[in-house]
Scaffold this motif. Sequence first.
Motif, short mmCIF file in Angstrom:
data_model
loop_
_atom_site.label_atom_id
_atom_site.label_comp_id
_atom_site.label_asym_id
_atom_site.label_seq_id
_atom_site.Cartn_x
_atom_site.Cartn_y
_atom_site.Cartn_z
N ARG A 1 0.69 -1.14 -0.21
CA ARG A 1 0.10 0.08 -0.04
C ARG A 1 0.82 1.40 0.11
N ARG B 1 2.39 1.62 -3.59
CA ARG B 1 1.19 1.97 -4.50
C ARG B 1 0.98 3.53 -4.35
N ILE C 1 0.78 6.50 -7.00
CA ILE C 1 -0.22 7.36 -7.39
C ILE C 1 -0.12 8.72 -7.14
N LEU D 1 2.05 -5.33 -6.98
CA LEU D 1 2.19 -4.21 -7.80
C LEU D 1 2.19 -4.52 -9.59
N GLU E 1 -0.97 -5.81 -10.46
CA GLU E 1 -2.25 -4.60 -10.44
C GLU E 1 -1.73 -3.93 -11.75
N PRO F 1 0.55 -0.93 -11.94
CA PRO F 1 1.26 0.22 -11.79
C PRO F 1 2.74 0.00 -11.94
N ASP G 1 -8.89 -3.43 -11.28
CA ASP G 1 -7.89 -2.82 -10.40
C ASP G 1 -6.70 -2.82 -11.14
N GLN H 1 -7.18 0.33 -13.93
CA GLN H 1 -7.53 1.64 -13.03
C GLN H 1 -6.10 2.04 -12.51
N GLY H 2 -5.39 0.99 -11.88
CA GLY H 2 -3.77 1.12 -11.71
C GLY H 2 -2.89 1.99 -12.63
N ARG H 3 -3.12 1.25 -13.72
CA ARG H 3 -2.22 1.86 -14.97
C ARG H 3 -2.75 3.29 -15.16
#
Length: 208
Positions: free
Chosen positions: A19, A22, A26, A59, A62, A64, A157, A160-162
């Motif tokens: 977290r 991440r 973000i 990560l 997901e 990112p 997930d 949206q992460g990218r």
Amino acid sequence: MTSTTLPTDPQRVGEVLFRTLRDRIISGELRPGTRLSVPALAEEFRVSRSPVRDAVIRLVQEGPVTETMNRGAEVTRITRDELVSLYEAREVLEGAVARLATEKYQASLRRSLLALLTEHRTVAEEQDFGRHLELDAAFHREIRQAAQSPVLARMLDGVQGRVLVAMRSTSITGGMLQAVGDHQAIFEAIGSGDADAAEQCARAHIRR
């Protein structure tokens, strides 16, 4: 970089690291192309390499973070063409979860979405782009959870992460009030029990 207090429970260390990293991605603290060295991160957080490696793997899963043979793990670089493709996929997926959330509607969803909308409108008026991104993601996450479809949730997930990485690496700051208006329309469609309208509103929001 801000310091992070890790839990004493070893089983939770990997989750906190995931977290934390991440959030750094973000927020833009870790820019696209930044390498994520497991040994260096383990030294920074003063933990063994195993939970760091687990966090980096999550990560990568997901979206990112990307892992390549030559460079190892690094914050994902998103090209314009890939971003267009991501939004095309996200339009279909967000429409599907909005429909399912409407069909499985509960009063608790209305309360959570209304609270997010209220704060989001204030944030948009203040032009706080960072908080806007957080609330935008939270709104869609609530609907995703209400849809009760683990497979769709995992797919979104990753997408949206990218998308968030791409948004953070551009100068796009406009459209916040329009996004709130779109969310309002989705909220009203879901609350009315109209699954067709909810799907169309969600797809129109992402398409725009």
